[in-house]
Design a protein around this motif. Structure first.
Motif, PDB file in Angstrom:
ATOM      1  N   MET A 179       0.834  -1.209   0.000  1.00 37.22           N
ATOM      2  CA  MET A 179       0.000   0.000   0.000  1.00 37.22           C
ATOM      3  C   MET A 179       0.868   1.259   0.000  1.00 37.22           C
ATOM      4  N   ALA A 180       1.977   1.222   0.718  1.00 39.59           N
ATOM      5  CA  ALA A 180       2.869   2.386   0.766  1.00 39.59           C
ATOM      6  C   ALA A 180       3.473   2.675  -0.599  1.00 39.59           C
ATOM      7  N   PHE A 181       3.890   1.640  -1.319  1.00 37.26           N
ATOM      8  CA  PHE A 181       4.494   1.858  -2.635  1.00 37.26           C
ATOM      9  C   PHE A 181       3.475   2.337  -3.659  1.00 37.26           C
ATOM     10  N   VAL A 182       2.254   1.825  -3.602  1.00 34.12           N
ATOM     11  CA  VAL A 182       1.204   2.308  -4.502  1.00 34.12           C
ATOM     12  C   VAL A 182       0.911   3.777  -4.197  1.00 34.12           C
ATOM     13  N   GLY A 183       0.758   4.097  -2.932  1.00 30.50           N
ATOM     14  CA  GLY A 183       0.520   5.488  -2.546  1.00 30.50           C
ATOM     15  C   GLY A 183       1.662   6.408  -2.937  1.00 30.50           C
ATOM     16  N   ALA A 184       2.887   5.951  -2.752  1.00 30.07           N
ATOM     17  CA  ALA A 184       4.045   6.774  -3.124  1.00 30.07           C
ATOM     18  C   ALA A 184       4.084   7.004  -4.634  1.00 30.07           C
ATOM     19  N   GLY A 185       3.738   5.989  -5.406  1.00 30.18           N
ATOM     20  CA  GLY A 185       3.706   6.157  -6.860  1.00 30.18           C
ATOM     21  C   GLY A 185       2.681   7.180  -7.294  1.00 30.18           C
ATOM     22  N   ILE A 186       1.516   7.153  -6.672  1.00 26.24           N
ATOM     23  CA  ILE A 186       0.483   8.140  -6.995  1.00 26.24           C
ATOM     24  C   ILE A 186       0.916   9.521  -6.537  1.00 26.24           C
ATOM     25  N   ALA A 187       1.518   9.610  -5.362  1.00 28.81           N
ATOM     26  CA  ALA A 187       1.961  10.908  -4.834  1.00 28.81           C
ATOM     27  C   ALA A 187       3.029  11.543  -5.722  1.00 28.81           C
ATOM     28  N   VAL A 188       3.946  10.737  -6.219  1.00 30.62           N
ATOM     29  CA  VAL A 188       5.013  11.264  -7.080  1.00 30.62           C
ATOM     30  C   VAL A 188       4.435  11.783  -8.397  1.00 30.62           C
TER      31      VAL A 188
ATOM     32  N   PHE B  55      -1.683  10.655  -0.373  1.00 32.51           N
ATOM     33  CA  PHE B  55      -1.177   9.386  -0.868  1.00 32.51           C
ATOM     34  C   PHE B  55       0.198   9.044  -0.297  1.00 32.51           C
ATOM     35  N   GLY B  56       0.837   9.990   0.384  1.00 33.21           N
ATOM     36  CA  GLY B  56       2.087   9.699   1.070  1.00 33.21           C
ATOM     37  C   GLY B  56       1.883   9.089   2.446  1.00 33.21           C
ATOM     38  N   MET B  57       0.677   9.219   2.979  1.00 33.09           N
ATOM     39  CA  MET B  57       0.386   8.689   4.314  1.00 33.09           C
ATOM     40  C   MET B  57       0.536   7.176   4.433  1.00 33.09           C
ATOM     41  N   PRO B  58       0.213   6.369   3.427  1.00 34.65           N
ATOM     42  CA  PRO B  58       0.441   4.933   3.593  1.00 34.65           C
ATOM     43  C   PRO B  58       1.905   4.575   3.870  1.00 34.65           C
ATOM     44  N   ALA B  59       2.850   5.362   3.363  1.00 33.47           N
ATOM     45  CA  ALA B  59       4.261   5.105   3.669  1.00 33.47           C
ATOM     46  C   ALA B  59       4.548   5.369   5.141  1.00 33.47           C
ATOM     47  N   VAL B  60       3.944   6.413   5.677  1.00 34.55           N
ATOM     48  CA  VAL B  60       4.097   6.705   7.105  1.00 34.55           C
ATOM     49  C   VAL B  60       3.452   5.587   7.926  1.00 34.55           C
ATOM     50  N   LEU B  61       2.258   5.158   7.498  1.00 34.18           N
ATOM     51  CA  LEU B  61       1.572   4.070   8.194  1.00 34.18           C
ATOM     52  C   LEU B  61       2.392   2.788   8.147  1.00 34.18           C
ATOM     53  N   ALA B  62       2.996   2.478   7.013  1.00 35.80           N
ATOM     54  CA  ALA B  62       3.798   1.251   6.897  1.00 35.80           C
ATOM     55  C   ALA B  62       4.997   1.297   7.835  1.00 35.80           C
ATOM     56  N   THR B  63       5.644   2.444   7.924  1.00 34.81           N
ATOM     57  CA  THR B  63       6.820   2.568   8.785  1.00 34.81           C
ATOM     58  C   THR B  63       6.436   2.473  10.262  1.00 34.81           C
TER      59      THR B  63
ATOM     60  N   ILE C 143      11.651  -2.945   6.890  1.00 40.47           N
ATOM     61  CA  ILE C 143      11.881  -2.178   5.660  1.00 40.47           C
ATOM     62  C   ILE C 143      12.138  -3.154   4.512  1.00 40.47           C
ATOM     63  N   PRO C 144      11.433  -3.015   3.383  1.00 40.93           N
ATOM     64  CA  PRO C 144      11.627  -3.957   2.278  1.00 40.93           C
ATOM     65  C   PRO C 144      13.077  -3.991   1.776  1.00 40.93           C
ATOM     66  N   PHE C 145      13.570  -5.188   1.554  1.00 42.47           N
ATOM     67  CA  PHE C 145      14.885  -5.493   0.993  1.00 42.47           C
ATOM     68  C   PHE C 145      16.053  -5.165   1.921  1.00 42.47           C
ATOM     69  N   LEU C 146      15.812  -4.637   3.112  1.00 43.53           N
ATOM     70  CA  LEU C 146      16.915  -4.297   4.015  1.00 43.53           C
ATOM     71  C   LEU C 146      17.665  -5.543   4.468  1.00 43.53           C
ATOM     72  N   ALA C 147      16.953  -6.615   4.778  1.00 43.63           N
ATOM     73  CA  ALA C 147      17.610  -7.854   5.204  1.00 43.63           C
ATOM     74  C   ALA C 147      18.424  -8.467   4.057  1.00 43.63           C
ATOM     75  N   LEU C 148      17.933  -8.337   2.846  1.00 45.85           N
ATOM     76  CA  LEU C 148      18.692  -8.845   1.689  1.00 45.85           C
ATOM     77  C   LEU C 148      19.939  -7.999   1.441  1.00 45.85           C
ATOM     78  N   LEU C 149      19.795  -6.689   1.531  1.00 46.08           N
ATOM     79  CA  LEU C 149      20.944  -5.803   1.285  1.00 46.08           C
ATOM     80  C   LEU C 149      21.991  -5.896   2.392  1.00 46.08           C
ATOM     81  N   SER C 150      21.553  -6.166   3.621  1.00 45.49           N
ATOM     82  CA  SER C 150      22.513  -6.268   4.726  1.00 45.49           C
ATOM     83  C   SER C 150      23.153  -7.645   4.830  1.00 45.49           C
ATOM     84  N   GLY C 151      22.669  -8.604   4.046  1.00 48.12           N
ATOM     85  CA  GLY C 151      23.259  -9.939   4.040  1.00 48.12           C
ATOM     86  C   GLY C 151      22.616 -10.922   5.003  1.00 48.12           C
ATOM     87  N   ASP C 152      21.550 -10.498   5.692  1.00 50.97           N
ATOM     88  CA  ASP C 152      20.862 -11.417   6.606  1.00 50.97           C
ATOM     89  C   ASP C 152      20.054 -12.471   5.854  1.00 50.97           C
ATOM     90  N   GLN C 153      19.653 -12.165   4.639  1.00 56.13           N
ATOM     91  CA  GLN C 153      18.949 -13.103   3.760  1.00 56.13           C
ATOM     92  C   GLN C 153      19.764 -13.264   2.475  1.00 56.13           C
TER      93      GLN C 153
END
Length: 111
Positions: free
Chosen positions: A11-20, A31-39, A68-78
């Motif tokens: 929902m945050a990414f869809v909202g961010a896309g519309i907001a941009v 439409f930026g509020m879903p990103a705040v809600l997700a965090t 946070i999406p992809f943070l575990a992959l980028l940090s090497g935990d996954q």
């Protein structure tokens, strides 16, 4: 693997896309509020689950995954290879074809 809260972040990414894409400040805020809600919502849900209120988040899962999406992959935990093995190529191809069809539709069908 990607995030512990996929619904919130989708929902945050869809909202961010519309907001941009919007030129209006009110749309950007709305439409930026879903990103705040997700965090905040994801952090709050993790807080509750760590204490056993309404769910469970074990220390092992907490250490290997991320809010946070992809943070575990980028940090090497996954591992990226494990994610690649879980993805279904047919779904990816269908998603790309659907998006391309929507984008390239005739002008008479555009809204």
């Amino acid at each position: 693997r990607v995030t512990r809260h996929p619904t919130l972040w989708s929902m945050a990414f869809v909202g961010a896309g519309i907001a941009v894409a919007s030129p209006f400040a009110t749309h950007i805020v709305m439409f930026g509020m879903p990103a705040v809600l997700a965090t905040i919502g994801g952090a709050h849900q993790d807080y509750r689950f760590r204490r056993g209120w309404g769910g469970e988040l074990t220390p092992e899962v907490d250490a290997k995954t991320s809010n946070i999406p992809f943070l575990a992959l980028l940090s090497g935990d996954q591992q990226w290879s494990a994610l690649r093995n879980e993805l279904k190529p047919v779904n990816s191809v269908l998603a790309v074809l659907l998006c391309a069809t929507w984008r390239l539709r005739p002008a008479a069908l555009q809204f």
